[in-house]
Design a protein around this motif. Structure first.
Motif, short mmCIF file in Angstrom:
data_model
loop_
_atom_site.label_atom_id
_atom_site.label_comp_id
_atom_site.label_asym_id
_atom_site.label_seq_id
_atom_site.Cartn_x
_atom_site.Cartn_y
_atom_site.Cartn_z
N THR A 121 -7.70 -13.91 1.90
CA THR A 121 -6.60 -13.11 1.35
C THR A 121 -6.80 -11.61 1.50
O THR A 121 -5.90 -10.90 1.96
CB THR A 121 -6.40 -13.44 -0.14
N GLU A 136 8.80 -7.09 3.00
CA GLU A 136 7.86 -8.19 2.81
C GLU A 136 6.51 -7.66 2.32
O GLU A 136 5.90 -8.21 1.40
CB GLU A 136 7.67 -8.96 4.12
N LEU A 157 4.52 -8.20 -1.51
CA LEU A 157 3.18 -8.78 -1.62
C LEU A 157 2.17 -7.86 -2.29
O LEU A 157 1.33 -8.30 -3.08
CB LEU A 157 2.67 -9.17 -0.23
N TYR A 158 2.25 -6.56 -1.99
CA TYR A 158 1.18 -5.65 -2.39
C TYR A 158 1.62 -4.51 -3.31
O TYR A 158 0.78 -3.78 -3.83
CB TYR A 158 0.50 -5.07 -1.15
#
Length: 266
Positions: free
Chosen positions: A90, A158, A162-163
């Protein structure tokens, strides 16, 4: 001092590469880079002509001398995406995703890599399907709003989902550092290493550096018929002569003759 531009800086670099030992080249150019950086801050010159010179322990690597071809630029972007999709760890995948998006923004906006790395969440303008970034400008204190193409805009959304789930942290940087700390930006060396690895894997010319995306975009705009004045504004150059020299060097043409031909065509 006002007459020292990017072309003069490039010619000087060519001279010292032929006449000065590699380890001594750094001392010559780092001194000039620091001097003109100071003069730029004090408003004695409009731009530091040595700002795009990378210094290393084994000599000088000049950014403006190499322009990526379209297949090379596509290969680097393709490699970055493939590496990210194949990674199963990850934290490693997050870093690869960061590099992939950074390369895409460099290739589509042609902004200076330092300005891209310094982007904060507050510089992102999300309006419906469109996404724009607000970049610093060297030639003025105002920011420039640059709308992203649909593909890059979707990739950015995107990445944010996610971050950067909390978009209220406006002081946080878009591209986190190697420790995944968003309060600090990605390090240029980290991005450069990822770029070099992609170039080596894809067989891209070893003279290429991340800044080569900017040169490639400028040349493609010129070949596509974009007016030189528009290219100058997009590159944030201080003069149209500087932009003409920039493109001429990338095409391997004598800048003086290239600029004369442009005047003749006009």
């Amino acid at each position: 001092l006002q007459q020292v531009d990017e072309y003069a800086a490039l010619k000087y670099q060519e001279y010292i590469r032929k006449n000065i030992k590699p380890r001594s080249q750094n001392r010559y150019l780092s001194s000039l880079k620091s001097l003109f950086g100071h003069l730029e801050k004090r408003k004695f010159v409009s731009e530091n002509p040595f700002s795009d010179v990378l210094l290393s322990k084994v000599g000088v690597k000049t950014i403006v001398t190499y322009c990526l071809t379209t297949p090379e630029a596509s290969a680097i972007l393709r490699h970055a995406e493939q590496r990210r999709r194949e990674e199963r760890v990850t934290w490693k995948r997050a870093k690869l995703h960061r590099n992939e998006l950074l390369f895409k923004i460099l290739s589509t906006t042609a902004r200076r890599i330092g300005f891209v790395i310094d982007l904060k969440l507050s510089d992102i303008d999300l309006k419906g399907e469109s996404v724009a970034l607000r970049f610093k400008r060297k030639q003025s204190s105002e920011q420039e709003r640059v709308e992203l193409d649909p593909g890059t805009a979707q990739d950015l959304k995107e990445y944010l989902s996610l971050y950067h789930k909390d978009m209220t942290n406006h002081i946080h940087f878009l591209f986190f550092n190697s420790m995944h700390i968003t309060e600090k930006p990605a390090a240029y060396k980290s991005v450069s290493r990822a770029f070099d690895a992609a170039c080596e894997k894809e067989g891209v010319n070893s003279s290429a550096v991340p800044h080569s995306f900017r040169v490639h975009a400028a040349v493609e705009w010129y070949k596509g018929g974009m007016p030189l004045r528009e290219i100058q504004l997009r590159l944030d150059h201080s003069s149209i002569e500087q932009t003409a020299k920039y493109i001429a060097l990338a095409l391997g043409l004598p800048p003086e003759e290239f600029f004369k031909s442009l005047k003749g065509a006009a």
